[in-house]
Scaffold this motif. Sequence first.
Motif, PDB file in Angstrom:
ATOM      1  N   ALA A  85       0.585  -1.395  -0.103  1.00  0.00           N
ATOM      2  CA  ALA A  85      -0.053  -0.141  -0.090  1.00  0.00           C
ATOM      3  C   ALA A  85       0.780   1.200   0.094  1.00  0.00           C
ATOM      4  N   ALA A  86       1.855   1.503   0.854  1.00  0.00           N
ATOM      5  CA  ALA A  86       3.006   2.355   0.632  1.00  0.00           C
ATOM      6  C   ALA A  86       3.473   2.649  -0.390  1.00  0.00           C
ATOM      7  N   LYS A  87       3.844   1.514  -1.204  1.00  0.00           N
ATOM      8  CA  LYS A  87       4.345   2.026  -2.382  1.00  0.00           C
ATOM      9  C   LYS A  87       3.365   2.382  -3.542  1.00  0.00           C
ATOM     10  N   LEU A  88       2.395   1.853  -3.436  1.00  0.00           N
ATOM     11  CA  LEU A  88       0.939   2.562  -4.292  1.00  0.00           C
ATOM     12  C   LEU A  88       0.618   4.015  -4.048  1.00  0.00           C
ATOM     13  N   LEU A  89       0.849   4.173  -2.637  1.00  0.00           N
ATOM     14  CA  LEU A  89       0.767   5.404  -2.447  1.00  0.00           C
ATOM     15  C   LEU A  89       1.792   6.648  -2.520  1.00  0.00           C
ATOM     16  N   GLY A  90       2.814   5.985  -3.227  1.00  0.00           N
ATOM     17  CA  GLY A  90       4.245   6.631  -3.578  1.00  0.00           C
ATOM     18  C   GLY A  90       5.341   6.916  -2.385  1.00  0.00           C
TER      19      GLY A  90
ATOM     20  N   PHE B 174       5.282   5.536   7.056  1.00  0.00           N
ATOM     21  CA  PHE B 174       4.302   6.486   6.982  1.00  0.00           C
ATOM     22  C   PHE B 174       2.966   5.930   7.258  1.00  0.00           C
ATOM     23  N   LEU B 175       2.646   4.775   6.378  1.00  0.00           N
ATOM     24  CA  LEU B 175       1.297   4.226   6.552  1.00  0.00           C
ATOM     25  C   LEU B 175       1.301   3.542   8.080  1.00  0.00           C
ATOM     26  N   SER B 176       2.170   2.814   8.525  1.00  0.00           N
ATOM     27  CA  SER B 176       2.120   2.511   9.856  1.00  0.00           C
ATOM     28  C   SER B 176       1.596   3.562  10.830  1.00  0.00           C
ATOM     29  N   ASN B 177       2.337   4.841  10.738  1.00  0.00           N
ATOM     30  CA  ASN B 177       2.042   5.912  11.576  1.00  0.00           C
ATOM     31  C   ASN B 177       0.674   6.253  11.461  1.00  0.00           C
TER      32      ASN B 177
ATOM     33  N   ASN C  67      -0.854   7.873  15.000  1.00  0.00           N
ATOM     34  CA  ASN C  67       0.534   8.872  15.284  1.00  0.00           C
ATOM     35  C   ASN C  67       0.435   9.950  14.522  1.00  0.00           C
ATOM     36  N   ARG C  68      -0.236   9.984  13.109  1.00  0.00           N
ATOM     37  CA  ARG C  68      -0.141  11.009  12.301  1.00  0.00           C
ATOM     38  C   ARG C  68      -1.639  11.213  11.685  1.00  0.00           C
ATOM     39  N   LYS C  69      -1.923  12.233  11.537  1.00  0.00           N
ATOM     40  CA  LYS C  69      -3.094  12.716  10.638  1.00  0.00           C
ATOM     41  C   LYS C  69      -2.897  12.652   9.291  1.00  0.00           C
ATOM     42  N   PRO C  70      -3.576  11.865   8.395  1.00  0.00           N
ATOM     43  CA  PRO C  70      -3.511  11.680   7.050  1.00  0.00           C
ATOM     44  C   PRO C  70      -3.721  12.965   6.339  1.00  0.00           C
ATOM     45  N   PRO C  71      -2.865  13.305   5.252  1.00  0.00           N
ATOM     46  CA  PRO C  71      -3.397  14.314   4.703  1.00  0.00           C
ATOM     47  C   PRO C  71      -4.400  14.047   3.647  1.00  0.00           C
ATOM     48  N   ILE C  72      -5.339  14.973   3.350  1.00  0.00           N
ATOM     49  CA  ILE C  72      -6.503  14.550   2.707  1.00  0.00           C
ATOM     50  C   ILE C  72      -6.093  14.200   1.014  1.00  0.00           C
ATOM     51  N   GLU C  73      -5.098  14.681   0.534  1.00  0.00           N
ATOM     52  CA  GLU C  73      -4.661  13.921  -0.816  1.00  0.00           C
ATOM     53  C   GLU C  73      -4.382  12.467  -0.582  1.00  0.00           C
ATOM     54  N   VAL C  74      -3.890  12.173   0.463  1.00  0.00           N
ATOM     55  CA  VAL C  74      -3.386  10.737   0.678  1.00  0.00           C
ATOM     56  C   VAL C  74      -4.613   9.986   0.960  1.00  0.00           C
TER      57      VAL C  74
END
Length: 93
Positions: free
Chosen positions: A21-26, A32-35, A40-47
Amino acid sequence: MSLSDFIRKKRLGAFLTQQDAAKLLGYNRPQFLSNLERGNRKPPIEVLKKMCEIYSIPEEEMKAEYVRQATADAIYNAHQKWNNNEETDKNPK
């Protein structure tokens, strides 16, 4: 269900590992995806929008979860500020 749980559930429903999934997200690494999935992180709307494509989620469903989480966070933060202000009023400097 939190937004992070929702994201994780949808990734698993798409039969993707965090790495895939991380690779498909760039992203080169799944950290990043784990966080995001651990909250632990708020996802950006673009993501989130890209996740809709990758995980086959209707944008309206993702938007509803995002708004629900943002609303819950705003309510929590407002209560915290209110309560902190009450503590300050009780203990003036």
